[in-house]
Structures are given as structure tokens and as C-alpha cells.
Design a protein around this motif. Structure first.
Motif, PDB file in Angstrom:
ATOM      1  N   ASN A   1       0.837  -0.896  -0.041  1.00  0.00           N
ATOM      2  CA  ASN A   1       0.054  -0.006  -0.016  1.00  0.00           C
ATOM      3  C   ASN A   1       0.948   1.250  -0.069  1.00  0.00           C
ATOM      4  OD1 ASN A   1      -2.407  -1.440  -0.080  1.00  0.00           O
ATOM      5  ND2 ASN A   1      -2.561  -1.579   2.323  1.00  0.00           N
ATOM      6  N   LEU A   2       1.998   1.193   0.754  1.00  0.00           N
ATOM      7  CA  LEU A   2       2.886   2.300   0.762  1.00  0.00           C
ATOM      8  C   LEU A   2       3.393   2.726  -0.438  1.00  0.00           C
ATOM      9  CD1 LEU A   2       5.283   2.962   3.640  1.00  0.00           C
ATOM     10  CD2 LEU A   2       6.221   3.173   1.386  1.00  0.00           C
ATOM     11  N   VAL A   3       4.082   1.603  -1.155  1.00  0.00           N
ATOM     12  CA  VAL A   3       4.390   1.812  -2.705  1.00  0.00           C
ATOM     13  C   VAL A   3       3.365   2.283  -3.634  1.00  0.00           C
ATOM     14  CG1 VAL A   3       5.382   0.737  -4.589  1.00  0.00           C
ATOM     15  CG2 VAL A   3       6.250  -0.049  -2.493  1.00  0.00           C
ATOM     16  N   GLN A   4       1.995   1.684  -3.492  1.00  0.00           N
ATOM     17  CA  GLN A   4       1.187   2.305  -4.265  1.00  0.00           C
ATOM     18  C   GLN A   4       0.800   3.944  -3.993  1.00  0.00           C
ATOM     19  OE1 GLN A   4      -2.242  -0.472  -3.337  1.00  0.00           O
ATOM     20  NE2 GLN A   4      -1.267  -2.146  -5.005  1.00  0.00           N
ATOM     21  N   ASP A   5       0.817   4.049  -2.777  1.00  0.00           N
ATOM     22  CA  ASP A   5       0.667   5.633  -2.273  1.00  0.00           C
ATOM     23  C   ASP A   5       1.629   6.289  -3.078  1.00  0.00           C
ATOM     24  OD1 ASP A   5      -1.691   4.884  -0.682  1.00  0.00           O
ATOM     25  OD2 ASP A   5      -0.489   4.796   1.006  1.00  0.00           O
ATOM     26  N   PHE A   6       2.793   5.982  -3.239  1.00  0.00           N
ATOM     27  CA  PHE A   6       3.880   6.895  -3.547  1.00  0.00           C
ATOM     28  C   PHE A   6       3.943   6.915  -5.010  1.00  0.00           C
ATOM     29  CE2 PHE A   6       8.010   6.966  -5.730  1.00  0.00           C
ATOM     30  CZ  PHE A   6       8.643   8.094  -5.097  1.00  0.00           C
ATOM     31  N   TYR A   7       3.320   5.930  -5.878  1.00  0.00           N
ATOM     32  CA  TYR A   7       3.080   6.288  -7.418  1.00  0.00           C
ATOM     33  C   TYR A   7       1.746   7.177  -7.574  1.00  0.00           C
ATOM     34  CZ  TYR A   7       6.607   2.957  -8.296  1.00  0.00           C
ATOM     35  OH  TYR A   7       7.965   2.284  -8.464  1.00  0.00           O
TER      36      TYR A   7
ATOM     37  N   LEU B   1       1.293  11.792   1.465  1.00  0.00           N
ATOM     38  CA  LEU B   1       2.541  11.365   1.999  1.00  0.00           C
ATOM     39  C   LEU B   1       2.534  11.207   3.555  1.00  0.00           C
ATOM     40  CD1 LEU B   1       4.659  13.997   0.032  1.00  0.00           C
ATOM     41  CD2 LEU B   1       4.886  11.402  -0.259  1.00  0.00           C
ATOM     42  N   LYS B   2       1.557  11.951   4.285  1.00  0.00           N
ATOM     43  CA  LYS B   2       1.246  11.723   5.583  1.00  0.00           C
ATOM     44  C   LYS B   2       1.023  10.385   5.894  1.00  0.00           C
ATOM     45  CE  LYS B   2       0.248  16.366   6.778  1.00  0.00           C
ATOM     46  NZ  LYS B   2      -0.776  17.465   7.352  1.00  0.00           N
ATOM     47  N   ILE B   3       0.027   9.794   5.141  1.00  0.00           N
ATOM     48  CA  ILE B   3      -0.265   8.357   5.206  1.00  0.00           C
ATOM     49  C   ILE B   3       0.833   7.441   5.105  1.00  0.00           C
ATOM     50  CG2 ILE B   3      -2.198   6.629   4.212  1.00  0.00           C
ATOM     51  CD1 ILE B   3      -3.729   8.831   3.582  1.00  0.00           C
ATOM     52  N   MET B   4       1.407   7.822   3.959  1.00  0.00           N
ATOM     53  CA  MET B   4       2.782   7.019   3.950  1.00  0.00           C
ATOM     54  C   MET B   4       3.596   6.727   5.147  1.00  0.00           C
ATOM     55  SD  MET B   4       3.952   7.546   0.025  1.00  0.00           S
ATOM     56  CE  MET B   4       5.420   6.818   0.176  1.00  0.00           C
ATOM     57  N   HIS B   5       3.721   7.892   5.884  1.00  0.00           N
ATOM     58  CA  HIS B   5       4.575   8.076   6.967  1.00  0.00           C
ATOM     59  C   HIS B   5       4.073   7.263   7.853  1.00  0.00           C
ATOM     60  CE1 HIS B   5       7.748   9.782   9.268  1.00  0.00           C
ATOM     61  NE2 HIS B   5       6.859  10.244  10.213  1.00  0.00           N
TER      62      HIS B   5
ATOM     63  N   ILE C   1       5.095  -0.204  10.645  1.00  0.00           N
ATOM     64  CA  ILE C   1       5.597  -1.042  10.112  1.00  0.00           C
ATOM     65  C   ILE C   1       6.706  -1.326  11.239  1.00  0.00           C
ATOM     66  CG2 ILE C   1       7.032  -2.040   8.689  1.00  0.00           C
ATOM     67  CD1 ILE C   1       5.370  -0.984   6.484  1.00  0.00           C
ATOM     68  N   LEU C   2       7.245  -0.217  11.553  1.00  0.00           N
ATOM     69  CA  LEU C   2       8.223  -0.164  12.634  1.00  0.00           C
ATOM     70  C   LEU C   2       7.923  -0.678  13.940  1.00  0.00           C
ATOM     71  CD1 LEU C   2      10.066   3.377  12.001  1.00  0.00           C
ATOM     72  CD2 LEU C   2      10.698   1.073  11.119  1.00  0.00           C
TER      73      LEU C   2
END
Length: 264
Positions: A47-53, A247-251, A257-258
Motif C-alpha cells: 500500500n505504501l508503494v502504491q501511495d507513492f506512485y 505522504l502523511k499516510i505513507m509516513h 511497520i516499525l
């Protein structure tokens, strides 16, 4: 010693306040179950990768073309890799119409991209990037013309290694132009986070399902992401609204994950 400790605590509080997680840990002591990896971590990374694109596409619509070109090129690479074992030493007589069809589709995409890029020169912005984008898109078009020519010519198709060489060239050039449509001010930063964070997550976690890579390289990945994310507030004029929120969602995804990996 007391002053050093106070300074350390202050820096730690600042990092926490702004959501930037810098840390040091012993990867040998990290214990993540396969269940957590497959059921939570890997889907979150996808999901994070998809958000980036998605962010890239919203910042500049032309990004959709460069991203789709990357996706299709990797799809062709996989199909070509699957097809090669079925080829005889001298001839490839199996049905490979799907390969030719995909190559034709990619070739059309490259020509369409070239046409769009030519229209950018009239805007007189980011001229250097536009020239580079035009140059590399032309190279990509030539490469796919050659690949298609080999696929349609039985004599040329015997030179299967040459198709592989062309394909590697296409992949390299496609990655070079991936972020090029972005404004010069943010282009290098987005390319940095893509090549050192997003790309590695795609290859190692999504494709190879490599949990060991994630654990052993977690600190490096985290520093890369936070080095990028802390610059986002500077780009108010270029990134706002939906892209900024994504980008906030990605963060938040990355921090979650951490927590799964480190809070044990």
C-alpha cells in the motif's frame, strides 16, 4: 556527561515531536513472525508503494505515462523470462503472440509519451529536465522498435541474447525517466527516495518476500525515508492537498511497520 545526556534527550524529543523516527537497534534481536510479515507488514508495504506512485501522478499527470511504462516493461521482462526456457537452442517456435502484443502496446506507449513531451517545450519550464526526458524517451522508443523487430522476424529472433540486451537497456532508461516529469526543485529528492527506499521495498519485500532484507536494512531504510519526509514542508507551493495528505499516510504506514517489527 550530563550535558550530553540532556542534548540526546532533547534531540530524541524533537524527532518524536515531528514524527521522524531515527533509531539504532540490533537486528539480531529482532524477531518477526512469518505470519506478521505476510498478513500485515507486506500488505502495508504494498500500500505504501502504491501511495507513492499515486502521489507522483497527482503532482504531475505525465507521471502516469512514465509509471505505466515502467510497469509494462517489467511485465514484459517477466513474460520473456518465462518464455525463454521453452525456446529451443536455435529456434523459438512456441506461440508467443502475447509477447508481441505486449511489445506493440509498449511501443505505442513510448510514441504517445514522446508526443506529450514535445508539448512541454512550449511551457518553457524545467527545460533541462524536459530535454533529458525527450532524449531518453526517444532512446526507449528506438529500443522497443528493435525488440519488436526481433520478435516479428524469425531470423532475428534466433539472437535471443540481443533481445535480453535491448530489454535491459529499456529497463534502465525507463527508470531514468521515471521521476523526470517532476519539477526540478523536488525531482532529485523524489528520485532519491524512490531508488533507495521504494524500489528496494518493491524488489525485496513485495516481489521476493525477503523478510531478512527488511530486518537487516531497516535502519538504512528508515533514515532514507525520514530524510525525505522531513523536507516535505518546504515544498508547500509544489505539494499540497491530496499529495501532501498521502505522504502523511505513507509516513503513518511506515511507522506502523516499525512498531510491529521493533515493539516486542
Amino acid at each position: 556527561m550530563g550535558r550530553i545526556l540532556i542534548l540526546f534527550l532533547l534531540l530524541g524529543n524533537l524527532n518524536s515531536a515531528f514524527g521522524y523516527s531515527y533509531f539504532y537497534f540490533d537486528s539480531k534481536k529482532v524477531n518477526v513472525s512469518n505470519r506478521s510479515f505476510h498478513n500485515y507488514i507486506r500488505p502495508q508495504i504494498r500500500n505504501l508503494v502504491q501511495d507513492f506512485y499515486s502521489v507522483l501522478k497527482k503532482i504531475n499527470p505525465l507521471q502516469e505515462d512514465t509509471i505505466n511504462l515502467k510497469i509494462l516493461t517489467h511485465r514484459f521482462k517477466k513474460k520473456w523470462k518465462d518464455y525463454l526456457p521453452h525456446c529451443k537452442k536455435e529456434e523459438c517456435t512456441d506461440n508467443f503472440e502475447d509477447l508481441k502484443s505486449l511489445a506493440k502496446r509498449i511501443n505505442k506507449k513510448t510514441l504517445k509519451l514522446e508526443k506529450k513531451i514535445s508539448g512541454l517545450f512550449s511551457k518553457r519550464r524545467n527545460i533541462d529536465s524536459t530535454i533529458q526526458l525527450s532524449d531518453y524517451s526517444g532512446k526507449i522508443s528506438d529500443i522497443w522498435y528493435n525488440i519488436l523487430n526481433h520478435l516479428e522476424n524469425p531470423l532475428l529472433l534466433k539472437e535471443k541474447k540481443q533481445v535480453g540486451i535491448y530489454l535491459n537497456q529499456a529497463l534502465i532508461n525507463t527508470e531514468i525517466i521515471l521521476i523526470s516529469p517532476l519539477d526540478d526543485e523536488i525531482q532529485k529528492n523524489f528520485y532519491f527516495v524512490w531508488s533507495n527506499f521504494i524500489k528496494k521495498l518493491e524488489q525485496e519485500i513485495i516481489e521476493k518476500q525477503n523478510l531478512k532484507f527488511l530486518v537487516t536494512r531497516l535502519e538504512e531504510l528508515n533514515i532514507t525515508w525520514n530524510s525525505f519526509y522531513m523536507k516535505v514542508p518546504r515544498w508547500k507551493e509544489l505539494i499540497s492537498g491530496t499529495p501532501k495528505n498521502q505522504l502523511k499516510i505513507m509516513h503513518r504506514r511506515w511507522n506502523s511497520i516499525l512498531k510491529i517489527i521493533l515493539v516486542r
